[in-house]
Design a protein around this motif. Sequence first.
Motif, mmCIF file in Angstrom:
data_model
loop_
_atom_site.group_PDB
_atom_site.id
_atom_site.type_symbol
_atom_site.label_atom_id
_atom_site.label_comp_id
_atom_site.label_asym_id
_atom_site.label_seq_id
_atom_site.Cartn_x
_atom_site.Cartn_y
_atom_site.Cartn_z
ATOM 1 N N GLU A 56 -10.708 6.078 0.543
ATOM 2 C CA GLU A 56 -11.331 6.695 -0.700
ATOM 3 C C GLU A 56 -10.896 8.565 -0.782
ATOM 4 N N ASP A 59 -8.084 7.850 -3.366
ATOM 5 C CA ASP A 59 -8.559 7.387 -4.926
ATOM 6 C C ASP A 59 -8.605 8.097 -5.195
ATOM 7 N N SER A 100 -9.089 1.587 -2.405
ATOM 8 C CA SER A 100 -10.031 1.712 -1.683
ATOM 9 C C SER A 100 -9.249 -0.229 -1.749
ATOM 10 N N ARG A 101 -9.225 -0.572 -2.228
ATOM 11 C CA ARG A 101 -9.587 -2.354 -2.410
ATOM 12 C C ARG A 101 -8.048 -2.842 -1.763
ATOM 13 N N TYR A 131 0.894 -1.209 0.090
ATOM 14 C CA TYR A 131 -0.101 0.050 -0.139
ATOM 15 C C TYR A 131 0.908 1.265 0.075
ATOM 16 N N ARG A 182 -10.220 3.300 5.773
ATOM 17 C CA ARG A 182 -11.139 3.042 4.984
ATOM 18 C C ARG A 182 -11.359 4.538 4.283
ATOM 19 N N GLY A 211 -10.613 3.467 -7.356
ATOM 20 C CA GLY A 211 -9.896 2.689 -6.407
ATOM 21 C C GLY A 211 -9.741 1.614 -6.429
#
Length: 291
Positions: free
Chosen positions: A62, A65, A75-76, A17, A58, A72
Amino acid sequence: MVHIRELDPSGSPLAYYGYELRRAREAAGLTQGQLGSIVFCTGSLIGQIETASKVPQRELSERLDAALGTGGLFSRLVGLVLRSQLPSWFQPYAEMEAKAAYISTYQCQLVYGLLQTEDYARAVLGVEGGRLDEMVAARLERQRILARERPPVLWVVLDEAVLHRQIGSREVMREQLVHLLGLFGKPWMELQVLPFSVGQHTGLMGSFNLLRFDDRPDLYYSENYDSGHMTANPQVIRERSVGYARLQAEALSPRESAALIARVMEERHGEQAGPEARSVAEVVVQRKQRR
């Protein structure tokens, strides 16, 4: 602190990430401070995430993104990151829980993790200390399976002791009971309370879960202090399924369970609950009575 250029993206979901965030930020021509201003956080936080020293949430993912136009991606990825924050011995169960079509659970001490409020979860997990924010975020992430278009069917039997055991403050416990009351009437869920009056029963060995799937064998799961046990042994599944059916038969009906939860909330937390909480309980019980 390890320099970001030396971060190995294959080291962990958190490292991946951070690597992808830095790559996307630099491709957009933004400094950490500039990106932080866009997504309403500090540049320092962006830097900590990029160096895998801070777990992203989270909501922030978002916003990233949206700001970076990554379709996304974050978010994934955040789901993988948060699941990796669960205890290593619990992660295999969490993965299977997310794939289950039908979950049956008996809980003798605590509200089932999928039904815990954030403050209740924080009080439970805070007993051990450690990275509390990350652990709470991981628990709330598990609950996202209930928000799916087709959530798993969930049948919960709670021992009456769960309602009486105060977790956190009285306000925290009251909000948790209000949350449980709000779940009655969900088409994919049933909640029953096993009253003290039952006496001895098939759940005296402790809490356990049964998972059913559309395309794989059923699973039985139980845990102790620091380990979990999961098996697909047909004999174990047969025995525990019969035991669970007996718990369901001995437990109060959903309507009676809602009434008991409302009564415990009023008797133990009524002074602080206020009329709005009692009205919630009354509406839920009346709704169940009309069914």
